[in-house]
Design an enzyme around this catalytic site. Structure first.
Site, PDB file in Angstrom:
ATOM      1  CG  HIS A   1      39.336   6.927 -15.065  1.00 44.53           C
ATOM      2  ND1 HIS A   1      39.295   5.560 -15.222  1.00 44.53           N
ATOM      3  CD2 HIS A   1      38.636   7.192 -13.929  1.00 44.53           C
ATOM      4  CE1 HIS A   1      38.608   5.028 -14.231  1.00 44.53           C
ATOM      5  NE2 HIS A   1      38.188   5.995 -13.438  1.00 44.53           N
TER       6      HIS A   1
ATOM      7  CG  ASP B   1      34.513   7.247 -13.816  1.00 45.90           C
ATOM      8  OD1 ASP B   1      34.934   6.240 -13.247  1.00 45.90           O
ATOM      9  OD2 ASP B   1      35.068   8.362 -13.739  1.00 45.90           O
TER      10      ASP B   1
ATOM     11  CG  ASP C   1      39.423   6.618  -9.118  1.00 44.00           C
ATOM     12  OD1 ASP C   1      40.035   6.742  -8.047  1.00 44.00           O
ATOM     13  OD2 ASP C   1      38.390   7.250  -9.378  1.00 44.00           O
TER      14      ASP C   1
ATOM     15  CG  HIS D   1      35.409   2.980  -9.404  1.00 43.31           C
ATOM     16  ND1 HIS D   1      36.457   2.693 -10.230  1.00 43.31           N
ATOM     17  CD2 HIS D   1      35.131   4.289  -9.630  1.00 43.31           C
ATOM     18  CE1 HIS D   1      36.808   3.764 -10.910  1.00 43.31           C
ATOM     19  NE2 HIS D   1      36.016   4.753 -10.570  1.00 43.31           N
TER      20      HIS D   1
END
Length: 919
Positions: A13, A15, A125, A351
């Site tokens: 994941h 980010d 997420d 996010h």
């Protein structure tokens, strides 16, 4: 018991930026993909890897490693690297509907360069999910949604708690408000439940005993999902060996190095859908204790949300429709520039970025991206509006003698619009190429006579306006076929109320010399004696035909809806509390009593008093605690979970400066509020309070392509004293007979207080000093020191917010006016013009753009209501036929309801409706 299968999916994941600045994460990404490619090249047993659902990973990697394009392409083609469908993994509640559509469109567009996009609705997420997600997925050809939040409780460091699930299993049916359904797959044990699988037998046995039991606890079938990865997780290179160990230990279990398409095929074959729970609408973790929803990211670093609102609005609500209309008039539609501007903007939409919950370096870079995207959009707007203005027939103003100055007011909203605008005009220019010295040029421009002019519309009626002489200014043109052309000019600013500018249309005006009018024009331009000269009644009352505002000595005010007679009292009080939480979540100190400006004397002064607008300024000097006390620093360093902190506010105080401007327009149906805060304090929150005194248990709020209804009281499981929620454009409290809509620009957090008055509280500022989550990351810039300005509009209404037009007013509040000076000339466009006409009060217009492949114009609406609505559309443009399509805008055959006059079509409840205009 049937044989169970363990589907192990390799992923990371990613980010792009979070607890490290972007480039530090970027370096790690390059290292990860280098390692992954080496593994895929050399080990056929390492079956596949999922690139986190976002094509920007490819873009970021190839920026540094362009020489590896062919290696990437080989593994994507072979199905071993699975990409798309998004461009980035965006936050759901803080990004607009059109931004989400562009995200899907650009993600597909980029994926098709390599192969096929994965039809996976991937939200690992995302901090809660909007209700229209199932419909967006179905319109994109996706029948599933994988997600980690929204129907289960999470705690510190994303630990998962038992209980509180709205679903019986990790598999569920998710149904949107329009009836669209997708298979929902909840990462019940998080998207790292198969991370770092041991190879050694002892470690593997301990690992799988626990992991298999955890997965079976929630699964409805024997097809178990294990996510082999986590945030920024390096590739597990020995996974094939680990799988071989697991197979030897558990011969009754089929261990598969799997991928999402294969897992979906297996789960679909094993599911008994009748046994699954159906979850409806928004997924916001409401059946939890309320401490881990991360909802207060909606108010972290409010300045980012404001920049995002502006950036989205000028792209989707101004640049795109203006460029589409300019294309109809012969100018190329700049698809490449829009893709670049949208990508740059969307790089701020993950996010951890738009939520304001990263380290300070991340958010500094975001400001630059917002500005870059906006500068591109502004350039497109400038170019497009000139093309349109040059085609407007302004010859009607030739009767006004010497040097009339026409200007074109453009309304890019989906409703007819009236409002006060300001425009700068060059009363006269002198180009430096004409050979005058700078001194001569300056003298000539200073000598320009501005007297004896007035503003008129196309019917010759005089329009009340205020003229501000801006004096001598330097400017320049940048022609397409010449070197830059500098000039000196005499510039003025006109402020006036433009009335009834048609939806997606324009209306023409001109600033003309009074002595040059013909006799007929002189009669036509006589002022209307029925219009009042002022909207101010006494020292502290503003009033038009619809509203009356009475301001108290402490700066609070009452607002009367003169249509219904309903009066809202004690509006505009400000509240201040401490905040010992973090960028993710708000926490008020235990036992603290909120401070308010109720009873605090204010300085009140009239700023503007014209026939078309009145403005009143309200100033407060407010003594508040300077910060939290020293215990907060101790608790932060000790990583005390924020709900358990005991810090209080400091006894030292500072002065918080508040400047409020209330603005009422002659034809305005809402009261505009501008609030400027000079923030000198730390560790606190400021909110504006708007009591409604309406008896209702629910309220409505703007979300992505939807106006969901939410309860005022939280669920029984909710323990957090705060019940703040997300909004986009507005929140509305109504009892069915009367209502108060509070619109905003980039203020995404609100709460309907349980105070007996159903007060709407809008968060204006939240100042905190740490990131939060899994460690201590100081973020001093999240204290938001200095001045920040916020904008709201109060819109009282009778009955329903849709039928009354209150929601349309709130949506228009988001959209800037576009104005362009032009000359007196003939043209193909009439001086009052709209290319489309439609009737559909329940539908909110969302966008007009051009498809890059078909070159068709695409118009999109969404049904604000829960009932079927009819849309009648007429096109004033050359049109071969109109067709219905999806958010991916595929070309389709003509709609069966096409006719010579246009099209009539039904939009289902809450339907997102896209129509293509084939020309």
């Amino acid at each position: 018991m049937p044989k169970r299968s363990a589907h192990i999916i390799s992923h990371t994941h990613w980010d792009r930026e979070w607890y490290l600045p972007y480039e530090k994460h970027h370096v790690r990404l390059v290292q990860l993909i280098d390692t992954l490619l080496d593994k895929l090249d050399g080990d056929s047993e390492f079956k596949s890897f999922y690139l986190d659902g976002q094509t920007i990973i490819l873009e970021d990697y190839l920026q540094v490693r362009p020489e590896n394009l062919n290696r990437l392409q080989k593994h994507i083609t072979a199905g071993r690297l699975i990409i798309g469908p998004w461009y980035i993994l965006q936050d759901a509640f803080l990004t607009s509907g059109e931004a989400n559509v562009r995200n899907m469109q650009i993600g597909h567009q980029d994926a098709y360069r390599y192969g096929e996009p994965a039809k996976i609705g991937y939200f690992p997420d995302t901090f809660g999910l909007v209700g229209q997600t199932p419909q967006l997925m179905r319109q994109a050809g996706i029948t599933n949604a994988f997600f980690g939040r929204g129907v289960k409780p999470t705690g510190f460091n994303n630990t998962v708690s038992d209980g509180g699930y709205e679903s019986s299993f990790s598999e569920l049916i998710w149904e949107g408000p329009d009836g669209s359904k997708v298979l929902g797959i909840l990462f019940a044990n998080w998207y790292s439940n198969g991370n770092e699988v041991p190879v050694d037998e002892a470690g593997a046995k301990q690992f799988w005993e626990r992991k298999l039991a955890d997965a079976e606890k929630y699964a409805s079938t024997g097809e178990l999902l294990f996510m082999n990865g986590c945030d920024h997780q390096p590739v597990q290179l020995d996974l094939p060996e680990a799988i071989r160990t697991a197979r030897e230990l558990y011969p009754d279990t089929e261990f598969i190095h799997s991928n999402f398409p294969d897992y979906l095929k297996a789960i679909e074959g094993a599911l008994d859908r009748s046994s699954l729970s159906t979850v409806h609408g928004e997924l916001r973790s409401q059946r939890t204790d309320g401490w881990g929803t991360l909802v207060n990211t909606a108010s972290a670093r409010v300045y980012l949300k404001q920049m995002n609102q502006k950036g989205q609005a000028i792209l989707e609500k101004a640049a795109e429709p203006l460029a589409a209309l300019a294309h109809v008039l012969g100018r190329d539609y700049p698809h490449h520039l829009f893709t670049y501007a949208w990508k740059t903007l969307m790089q701020n939409h993950p996010h951890d970025s738009i939520c304001g919950c990263s380290v300070d370096e991340v958010h500094r870079e975001m400001v630059t991206r917002f500005e870059k995207s906006r500068h591109v959009a502004e350039t497109i707007i400038e170019d497009s509006k000139k093309v349109i203005a040059d085609e407007v027939d302004t010859s009607v103003f030739s009767t006004y003698g010497e040097a009339p100055l026409p200007l074109i007011v453009m309304n890019t909203s989906g409703w007819s619009r009236t409002g006060v605008i300001s425009v700068e005009l060059d009363a006269e220019r002198l180009y430096l190429r004409e050979g005058y010295t700078l001194e001569e040029s300056s003298a000539r421009m200073k000598a320009v006579d501005l007297s004896g002019r007035l503003l008129v519309d196309t019917e010759g009626r005089e329009v009340a306006c205020t003229v501000q002489d801006l004096g001598l200014l330097f400017g320049y043109d940048l022609p397409d076929d010449q070197f830059r052309q500098p000039y000196m000019c005499r510039r003025v600013r006109l402020t006036f109320e433009a009335q009834h500018v048609p939806a997606l249309g324009l209306r023409s005006y001109a600033w003309v010399r009074q002595q040059g009018r013909t006799a007929a024009a002189a009669v036509a331009t006589e002022p209307d004696d029925n219009q009042p000269d002022s909207l101010i009644r006494g020292d502290r009352i503003l009033e038009n035909d619809l509203l009356k505002v009475e301001i108290a000595e402490d700066g609070s005010f009452s607002l009367q809806d003169k249509t219904s007679g309903k009066i809202y009292k004690d509006l505009g009080v400000y509240e201040n509390t401490g905040d010992i939480g973090n960028e993710y979540m708000y926490k008020q100190p235990e036992g603290e009593q909120a401070l308010t400006t109720k009873g605090l004397a204010a300085e009140i002064a009239i700023l503007e008093d014209t026939p078309y607008r009145a403005k009143v300024e309200i100033k407060h000097e407010w003594e508040i605690p300077a910060s939290a006390d020293a215990k907060l620093d101790e608790e932060q360093r000790a990583l005390v979970y924020y709900p358990e902190r005991q810090a209080q506010r400091s006894r030292d105080t500072v002065t918080l400066g508040l400047r409020t401007v209330l603005s009422l327009e002659r034809e305005g149906r809402g009261l505009h509020i501008e609030t400027k805060i000079d923030n000198t304090a730390k560790d606190h929150r400021v909110r504006a309070l708007f009591p409604t005194d309406l008896d209702t248990a629910v309220h409505h709020v703007d979300s992505m392509f939807e106006i969901p209804q939410r309860d005022n009281e939280p669920a029984p499981e909710w323990e957090n004293p705060s019940n703040t929620q997300h909004q986009q454009c507005f929140v509305d409290v109504s009892d069915g007979m009367a209502g108060l809509t509070v619109a905003n620009l980039g203020l995404n957090e609100y709460e309907v207080l349980r105070d007996g008055r159903n007060t709407t509280a809008i968060t204006l500022l939240r100042a905190v000093g740490e990131l939060g989550d899994w460690g201590l990351f100081p973020t001093p810039e999240a204290q938001c020191p200095g001045e920040i300005t916020m904008h709201m509009e109060l819109i009282p209404h009778s009955g329903d917010g849709i039928e009354s037009g209150a929601y349309a007013e709130a949506y228009q509040f988001q959209i800037p006016w576009t104005v362009c000076q032009t000359g007196v000339h003939s043209g193909t466009i009439s001086p009052v013009y709209a290319p489309f006409k439609w009737e559909a009060p329940q539908l909110a217009f969302s966008s007009l753009k051009m498809n890059p492949d078909t070159k068709d114009l695409l118009l999109r609406w969404f049904n604000m209501s829960r009932v079927e609505a009819e849309l009648t559309l007429e096109s004033g443009l050359p049109c071969e036929y109109i067709y219905k399509t999806t958010i991916l805008e595929e070309a389709n055959p003509p709609s069966t309801s096409n006719s010579a006059d246009g099209l009539t079509i039904l939009a289902g409840p809450c339907e997102i409706l896209t129509l293509g205009i084939h020309r």
